[in-house]
Design a protein around this motif. Sequence first.
Motif, PDB file in Angstrom:
ATOM      1  N   SER A  55       0.823  -1.210   0.000  1.00 30.81           N
ATOM      2  CA  SER A  55       0.000   0.000   0.000  1.00 30.81           C
ATOM      3  C   SER A  55       0.854   1.257   0.000  1.00 30.81           C
ATOM      4  N   PHE A  56       1.779   1.328   0.955  1.00 29.10           N
ATOM      5  CA  PHE A  56       2.561   2.541   1.148  1.00 29.10           C
ATOM      6  C   PHE A  56       3.522   2.791  -0.010  1.00 29.10           C
ATOM      7  N   LEU A  57       4.332   1.783  -0.307  1.00 32.42           N
ATOM      8  CA  LEU A  57       5.332   1.945  -1.364  1.00 32.42           C
ATOM      9  C   LEU A  57       4.755   1.627  -2.738  1.00 32.42           C
ATOM     10  N   GLY A  58       4.016   0.509  -2.818  1.00 31.03           N
ATOM     11  CA  GLY A  58       3.530   0.044  -4.116  1.00 31.03           C
ATOM     12  C   GLY A  58       2.523   0.964  -4.760  1.00 31.03           C
ATOM     13  N   ILE A  59       1.492   1.363  -4.005  1.00 32.21           N
ATOM     14  CA  ILE A  59       0.430   2.179  -4.607  1.00 32.21           C
ATOM     15  C   ILE A  59       0.941   3.579  -4.940  1.00 32.21           C
ATOM     16  N   THR A  60       1.777   4.139  -4.083  1.00 27.20           N
ATOM     17  CA  THR A  60       2.363   5.451  -4.405  1.00 27.20           C
ATOM     18  C   THR A  60       3.110   5.372  -5.728  1.00 27.20           C
ATOM     19  N   GLY A  61       3.880   4.292  -5.910  1.00 25.67           N
ATOM     20  CA  GLY A  61       4.601   4.109  -7.169  1.00 25.67           C
ATOM     21  C   GLY A  61       3.676   3.874  -8.346  1.00 25.67           C
ATOM     22  N   LEU A  62       2.622   3.084  -8.147  1.00 21.24           N
ATOM     23  CA  LEU A  62       1.673   2.805  -9.229  1.00 21.24           C
ATOM     24  C   LEU A  62       0.989   4.085  -9.707  1.00 21.24           C
ATOM     25  N   ILE A  63       0.597   4.932  -8.754  1.00 21.09           N
ATOM     26  CA  ILE A  63      -0.046   6.199  -9.130  1.00 21.09           C
ATOM     27  C   ILE A  63       0.958   7.107  -9.823  1.00 21.09           C
ATOM     28  N   ALA A  64       2.185   7.153  -9.305  1.00 19.14           N
ATOM     29  CA  ALA A  64       3.217   8.005  -9.907  1.00 19.14           C
ATOM     30  C   ALA A  64       3.504   7.599 -11.352  1.00 19.14           C
ATOM     31  N   LEU A  65       3.422   6.304 -11.645  1.00 17.75           N
ATOM     32  CA  LEU A  65       3.759   5.818 -12.991  1.00 17.75           C
ATOM     33  C   LEU A  65       2.548   5.634 -13.888  1.00 17.75           C
ATOM     34  N   ASN A 284       0.720  11.408  -7.110  1.00 20.11           N
ATOM     35  CA  ASN A 284       0.769  12.480  -8.108  1.00 20.11           C
ATOM     36  C   ASN A 284       1.908  13.463  -7.832  1.00 20.11           C
ATOM     37  N   ALA A 285       2.166  13.733  -6.539  1.00 21.89           N
ATOM     38  CA  ALA A 285       3.267  14.629  -6.208  1.00 21.89           C
ATOM     39  C   ALA A 285       4.613  14.011  -6.588  1.00 21.89           C
ATOM     40  N   ALA A 286       4.749  12.692  -6.392  1.00 21.78           N
ATOM     41  CA  ALA A 286       5.986  12.016  -6.783  1.00 21.78           C
ATOM     42  C   ALA A 286       6.200  12.127  -8.286  1.00 21.78           C
ATOM     43  N   ASN A 287       5.119  12.014  -9.035  1.00 22.30           N
ATOM     44  CA  ASN A 287       5.222  12.153 -10.491  1.00 22.30           C
ATOM     45  C   ASN A 287       5.730  13.537 -10.883  1.00 22.30           C
ATOM     46  N   ASP A 288       5.213  14.576 -10.190  1.00 21.86           N
ATOM     47  CA  ASP A 288       5.584  15.947 -10.567  1.00 21.86           C
ATOM     48  C   ASP A 288       6.916  16.374  -9.967  1.00 21.86           C
ATOM     49  N   LEU A 289       7.145  16.076  -8.682  1.00 21.52           N
ATOM     50  CA  LEU A 289       8.326  16.592  -7.998  1.00 21.52           C
ATOM     51  C   LEU A 289       9.572  15.727  -8.199  1.00 21.52           C
ATOM     52  N   VAL A 290       9.371  14.424  -8.391  1.00 19.55           N
ATOM     53  CA  VAL A 290      10.509  13.517  -8.590  1.00 19.55           C
ATOM     54  C   VAL A 290      10.667  13.162 -10.060  1.00 19.55           C
ATOM     55  N   GLY A 291       9.533  12.848 -10.711  1.00 19.58           N
ATOM     56  CA  GLY A 291       9.563  12.526 -12.138  1.00 19.58           C
ATOM     57  C   GLY A 291       9.558  11.026 -12.397  1.00 19.58           C
ATOM     58  N   LYS A 292       8.821  10.592 -13.426  1.00 19.11           N
ATOM     59  CA  LYS A 292       8.721   9.168 -13.756  1.00 19.11           C
ATOM     60  C   LYS A 292      10.085   8.563 -14.073  1.00 19.11           C
ATOM     61  N   ALA A 293      10.890   9.284 -14.799  1.00 18.71           N
ATOM     62  CA  ALA A 293      12.191   8.751 -15.222  1.00 18.71           C
ATOM     63  C   ALA A 293      13.065   8.425 -14.013  1.00 18.71           C
ATOM     64  N   ALA A 294      13.123   9.341 -13.040  1.00 15.40           N
ATOM     65  CA  ALA A 294      13.956   9.117 -11.852  1.00 15.40           C
ATOM     66  C   ALA A 294      13.419   7.967 -11.010  1.00 15.40           C
ATOM     67  N   ILE A 295      12.081   7.886 -10.906  1.00 16.53           N
ATOM     68  CA  ILE A 295      11.466   6.803 -10.122  1.00 16.53           C
ATOM     69  C   ILE A 295      11.764   5.445 -10.754  1.00 16.53           C
ATOM     70  N   GLU A 296      11.602   5.360 -12.081  1.00 15.04           N
ATOM     71  CA  GLU A 296      11.852   4.101 -12.782  1.00 15.04           C
ATOM     72  C   GLU A 296      13.339   3.733 -12.774  1.00 15.04           C
ATOM     73  N   ALA A 297      14.189   4.746 -12.776  1.00 17.16           N
ATOM     74  CA  ALA A 297      15.630   4.479 -12.727  1.00 17.16           C
ATOM     75  C   ALA A 297      16.020   3.843 -11.395  1.00 17.16           C
ATOM     76  N   ALA A 298      15.351   4.274 -10.311  1.00 18.01           N
ATOM     77  CA  ALA A 298      15.634   3.709  -8.986  1.00 18.01           C
ATOM     78  C   ALA A 298      15.044   2.313  -8.833  1.00 18.01           C
ATOM     79  N   ASN A 299      13.842   2.112  -9.361  1.00 16.73           N
ATOM     80  CA  ASN A 299      13.172   0.811  -9.293  1.00 16.73           C
ATOM     81  C   ASN A 299      12.073   0.786 -10.354  1.00 16.73           C
ATOM     82  N   LYS A 300      12.163  -0.187 -11.246  1.00 15.42           N
ATOM     83  CA  LYS A 300      11.264  -0.227 -12.397  1.00 15.42           C
ATOM     84  C   LYS A 300       9.790  -0.329 -11.993  1.00 15.42           C
ATOM     85  N   ALA A 301       9.541  -0.983 -10.842  1.00 17.24           N
ATOM     86  CA  ALA A 301       8.161  -1.148 -10.378  1.00 17.24           C
ATOM     87  C   ALA A 301       7.629   0.100  -9.664  1.00 17.24           C
TER      88      ALA A 301
END
Length: 528
Positions: A55-65, A284-301
């Motif tokens: 929930s905490f890590l997975g869903i935040t990532g799913l929404i961000a991506l 959504n904030a992770a998508n805007d403030l961190v960016g999809k590319a940086a998130i996927e670079a750290a962990n594809k999921a």
Amino acid sequence: MTFLLAALIVAITLGVTFWASRRNTSAGDFYVAGGKISAPQNGIAIAGDYMSAASFLGITGLIALNGYDGFMYSVGWFIAYLTVLFIVAEPLRNLGKYTLADMLVYRLKDPKVRFYAAFSTITVSTFYMIAQVVGAGSLISLLSKGAISADLAIPLVGVLMIIYVVVGGMLATTWVQIIKAMLLMFATIVMSLLILSKFGFSFSNLLGAVEAKNGAEFLSPGLKYKNPLDLISLCLALVLGTAGLPHILVRFFTVPTAQDARKSVVWAMALIGAFYAMTALMGNAANDLVGKAAIEAANKAGNMAAPMLAEALGGGAGTIGGEFGLAFVTAVAFATILAVVAGLTISASTSFTHDIYNGVLKNGQASEADQFRVARMATVAVGIVAILLGLVAKNQNVAFLVALAFAIAASANLPVILYTLFWRGFNANGAIWGIVGGLVVTLGLIAISPNIMKIDKPDVKTGRHLVQRDAIFPLENPGIVSIPAGFALAAVGAMLGRRREGDERDFEAMQYRAYTGDGVDGTVAAHD
């Protein structure tokens, strides 16, 4: 800083565990904390048990991506508790004592039902647990930047969960879950306030920034689930599966009355609803403030989206605030995994000891001391099996195991629960057909689905699928097929089975007790 905060949380929870150990004097204390947990405490513990690392890590990532499609996980998991509140909580507490099988056997009067219900409980718990310990290995390794390998992280989590449950039983597990829930809510509230402050305290402004960055389709369905049936099937499993998850259902036996069981669910829904609403802000904030590319670079999921967002909100990499935010979220993620795994462990060990050892092998005649001893031995065995399976599966793609646990619970457990409560003609044969049939159909469909059968691309590093060929069953979650199949098989089994003398009387007695609570605590109840 990360190690320091994680060590502090572990030290606090171990202290609570040894405090609880002095209050464990009977099997009932070990199984369900003697039924003495208050409704608010139990509600917070349910939330702590339910809001996993997924929930905490997975869903935040799913929404961000994936935007809208990722948020459907939040909606499904929250709405699921309406089924629990209105249908399951009160009758389960009134009819059972320690496990789901208690309720079924109270109505159906057949020890074989107890065995198969226990087998289903252990199966669901095992799949859920493997996902958690494998996730613990990969996430702790990831969050510690390789300082702790999966080979070390998996046994570490396993040993800690064994200590929590063996030493402290359900009371310690409850308080570990309460502490974890409070830490998680604190972290998400602080992050949400910081996010809103950056966007003028307007969710609309946040969505506007996300849309400008990704396009309007990011906020519409279809980005992750191209086939609408996949989304429907997933939502069916999430919404209906919760009412059959054994580690959630066992929590209704830890409170004194059925009214407290209902109040527990209301408390849990308040926390869970607030948390899942905040995942929309964080994703959504992770998508805007961190960016999809940086998130996927750290962990594809996308599992690093929440820690990276905390780092960004605290001031960025290299700043004291940023490093503290990253460390705190990492420590909370670790506590989340420990709490959920402890809940699964005690559910599996209780079912084995109470249902199989005492109910089937000892015909209900095992002494309190024997049950207490066997429950602790079963906990150690469950922990060792979880560690070994986790180490074996550490390089496999196991994300499907959590969804599989929900699908099994919805296909094998829920039909039998509902028919037991509401169908006058239901019998033990129907329960066995429903449990075994739902289990077999779900496992069979999963075995030929894209979760197991998929040709991996050379650059995919999040886990290898077991069978490198195109899937036969096209959907990732089998719920849309397996759930109706579970209901149908239970119904066919009941119609083929012979009615037992006294079925009608037992059904009337069961309904009376389920909704009045008469006889639960030794009060007058003729059928007892």
